[in-house]
Design a protein around this motif. Structure first.
Motif: not given
Length: 99
Positions: A49-61, A76-79, A41-47
């Motif tokens: 975007v929605g939490v579902n987008t974070i799940d999609q990004w994780v699935n993309q690597g 830092a790693s996510c950016s 939830k925090q990383v979604a707010k940081y970027f």
């Protein structure tokens, strides 16, 4: 052209105020660039975007810290991963839609 004349005390106060403002700006810039470990939830707010987008990004690597109990994300790693996804998109020759 007019001049402003300050005495020694006023000059010292002005220097102190300027130093304080510069120090504050530097600390603020450094805190924005620090690596933070966040939950989904925090990383979604940081970027922003929605939490579902974070799940999609994780699935993309996108990197995730996966412990037995929780998942955490390094800003830092996510950016870095997100910047690696940048691509130049070729413009299309489609005509604009008339309204």
């Amino acid at each position: 052209m007019s001049q402003i004349i300050l005495d020694k005390k006023e000059i010292a106060n002005l220097k102190a105020d300027i130093t304080k403002q510069v120090d504050s700006a530097i600390k603020s810039a450094l805190s924005r660039n620090e690596d933070k470990i966040l939950n989904r939830k925090q990383v979604a707010k940081y970027f922003n975007v929605g939490v579902n987008t974070i799940d999609q990004w994780v699935n993309q690597g996108m990197p995730v810290i996966n412990t037995k109990l929780v998942k955490r994300y390094s800003t830092a790693s996510c950016s870095k991963w997100l910047h690696g996804q940048e691509k130049t998109i070729k413009p299309t020759k489609k005509r604009p839609v008339k309204r």
